[in-house]
Design a protein around this motif. Sequence first.
Motif, short mmCIF file in Angstrom:
data_model
loop_
_atom_site.label_atom_id
_atom_site.label_comp_id
_atom_site.label_asym_id
_atom_site.label_seq_id
_atom_site.Cartn_x
_atom_site.Cartn_y
_atom_site.Cartn_z
N ARG A 130 54.04 54.18 45.96
CA ARG A 130 55.04 55.21 46.29
C ARG A 130 56.37 54.63 46.78
N THR A 131 56.46 53.29 46.88
CA THR A 131 57.72 52.68 47.33
C THR A 131 58.01 51.43 46.50
N GLY A 132 59.17 50.84 46.79
CA GLY A 132 59.48 49.50 46.28
C GLY A 132 59.85 49.44 44.82
N GLU A 192 49.03 49.70 49.87
CA GLU A 192 50.38 49.47 49.34
C GLU A 192 50.98 48.18 49.92
N LEU A 193 50.79 47.97 51.22
CA LEU A 193 51.26 46.72 51.84
C LEU A 193 50.54 45.51 51.25
N ASN A 194 49.24 45.67 51.05
CA ASN A 194 48.43 44.60 50.47
C ASN A 194 48.95 44.25 49.08
N LEU A 198 56.89 49.09 55.47
CA LEU A 198 57.07 48.85 54.03
C LEU A 198 58.50 48.41 53.73
N GLU A 199 59.47 49.08 54.35
CA GLU A 199 60.86 48.71 54.10
C GLU A 199 61.15 47.29 54.58
N LEU A 227 62.31 41.80 53.08
CA LEU A 227 61.90 40.39 53.11
C LEU A 227 61.90 39.81 51.69
N ALA A 228 61.35 40.57 50.76
CA ALA A 228 61.23 40.09 49.38
C ALA A 228 62.59 40.03 48.67
N ARG A 229 63.53 40.81 49.19
CA ARG A 229 64.90 40.75 48.63
C ARG A 229 65.75 39.71 49.36
#
Lengths: 67, 725
Positions: free
Chosen positions: B352-354, B388-390, B438-439, B444-446
Amino acid sequence: MIRVNDKFDVEWKPGMTIRDILNELKFTFPMLVISVNGEIIPKEEWDTRQVQDGDDVKVLHMIAGGR
Amino acid sequence: MSVIPVEVLKKAHRKLAEYHYELRPVERGYANRTLYINLSDMTIEEKPVTEEMKRIFTGGRGFALWLLWNAVKDDTRWNDPENELIIANGPLCGILSYPGTGKSTVVTISPLTNLVIDSNVGGMVGPYLKGAGFDALEIQGKADRDVIIVIDGDTGTITIEEAPLEEPYAHLLGRALTEMYAKNEADKRNIAVVTAGHGAEFSRYGMLNFSWYDLRRKEVRFKQAARGGTGTVFRDKRIKAIVVRKSGFTAKSNNPAKPELIRKASQRINKEIVELDDKQNQMRKVGTPYLVGIMNDYDLLPVYNWQYGMHEDAHKISKIVWMGLFTQGVPDGCHYGCMLSCSHGVDHFHLRTGPFKGDVVLVDGPEYENAAGLGANLGIFDPNAVLELNFYCDTYGIDTISFGTSMAFAMECYQRGILNRERTGGLDLTWGNIDAVLETLHQLARGEGFGLIVGQGVRWMKQFFVETYGADPDFLNDIGMEVKGLEFSFYVTKESLAQQGGYAIANKGPQHDEAWLIFMDMVNNQIPTFEDKAEALHYFPMWRTWFSLHGLCKLPWNDIEPADNAFQPEPHKVPEHVENYCWLVEGMTGVPTTPDDLILSSERVYNFQRVFNLRRGSGRREHDYPPYRAVGPVTVEEYESRRERYDKQLKEEIGVDPEGLSTEEKMRILREHRMKRYDQLLDAVYERRGWTKDGIPTLETLRRLEIDFPDVVRVVKKALEETGR
């Protein structure tokens, strides 16, 4: 009083079973070895086997050294 | 997100180097050579494995440490070209008929600790690397562009290919490369891939995904070499992926000396699993998340950055919930043939995100650590949020443990007013705020925003918050759950002195795969004296080291037990399984082996790693202390939440009447007492291990273990001189 693992005290009540002790202490781990006064009690007897006031109960959780 | 077709990806590849080697059979578990690649100058070489290497270092982690020791200088940093990333298997890796025999160990100098990290991982990379002809893969140097290393064990060819177009998201990259290098659908099982992910480019705790092809699901699956920033080093070397190919690898491929012994051990354990797993831990149905509810019952499940050990909502992420979510009835082993099959997954999960919002994906996991660390410790009790975090941690190449612990630290700093919305860039880090967590991960990934800060780990954040926001360093050191720079995994240790040592003395930092003594210590009361605890902190860390030398998983050792185990003289060691392992070693190498031999082989490597830490400027007593949050209550609220317990301890253990004392006074007295006991524990453990009071292996210990090489002695002598002993 029931002393468990030489550490935990559980107030003894007439008719108390091994299962009652486990419930009282919230010992929910599935791999347990239980002895009463040195005698290992098979798992199928935990629900019915009664303990006496002052019994020495050992409940060993069979996991060690690393999850 | 649009996915680039595999043909387009492949067309953009350009061969930068190629090397041909002679294919040779594995002999008694060893390929008898390692593979060296230097990405700076595109060198590819073979190195022989000597009999001395086998005798002293066994294989797996042992080989990797020895190779790294010889490759780096004393002051090599994690991102220096001479740092290496090493993947090693081990002589029992690839047995396949025995459960848990697909493991590899990844070793490198860690961006988090500046020490050697060893991180074990499943999947089929380890077996195929050995089948391709190598006991270890040693990668040094840095490429000047993104590359993929391809090891083709069918043709004896190694290539380094420029790979400009692949997006480094693990779930896409694993799938694309499996398809690219497989000849057809049936051939996909012969391909195994190592990838990191976008997040590993920006975080110090980037991890590596190791794949295997799930034949039933027709999907690439992953296990993770998660700890210590292995993926960060991988991406720093500009490696996008490693592909290993080996066709026809079977249980016979190791060419064991006495296959009948391996068969005997395999039959015994597999029968036991089939008959008993359902009555014991149900690893085949739920795997390690069965522990969530149990840890909660024993006050051991970390909640709100380890402030507490249980939560009323823990049942929402406990065993029964995961059993409902995990796809049942499929053989979920992380290597072909594993009967324990604990590697569960959730199919058809809607994100649902990302960047993949709206996609339906397969989530590998969660393991217990993910449910605890991405769930309870952040105040999150929504299983879909944990999933989702996993998923995103995995595909971003981010260690769920370090992320969960770093996030929990940041959230407590928010709770205490050290952080606020202004400092987090608008993120409300209230416990349980799923969207904010989640954000943070997506940031972090960006490589941007507050997520970038969380991605540097607890130790880095502590310093940053002190220097930037004037935070109290003593308080941050108390609540920041790291030792040596590595973040804790997810068990509350306040009532287990032995486990405090198990975490804090560990060479690589606080990871549960070295020793888990909480039940023995806190519940069973089996190791009441310092000497008892020291013995446990000798035996079990050595025992656990043994698995990583051989390419094995620990779970089949004691997450399943023989029906009569309780009646054995030392049931906590699971003697029948130790006998199995002796049979496996003798069956593979032909050398009769005793349980003492197994421990000795570990002692050699364990002590060598301790000396490696000394060489890196660590490895002494001062580096073996846990944050006080791991030892006792840091705050008044923590004390008050377990006041009855602590007051009783003051009275019975210390002889202080708590009546009339303020909570702060009681906390001070308790803290002095507990830290004194911790010091006594260190003394006992060091003595048992043959170390000085400063935690340095003595020269006599080095000689006994036959690791008294000149370089090793030089490092130890220098440390002994500096400590005046």
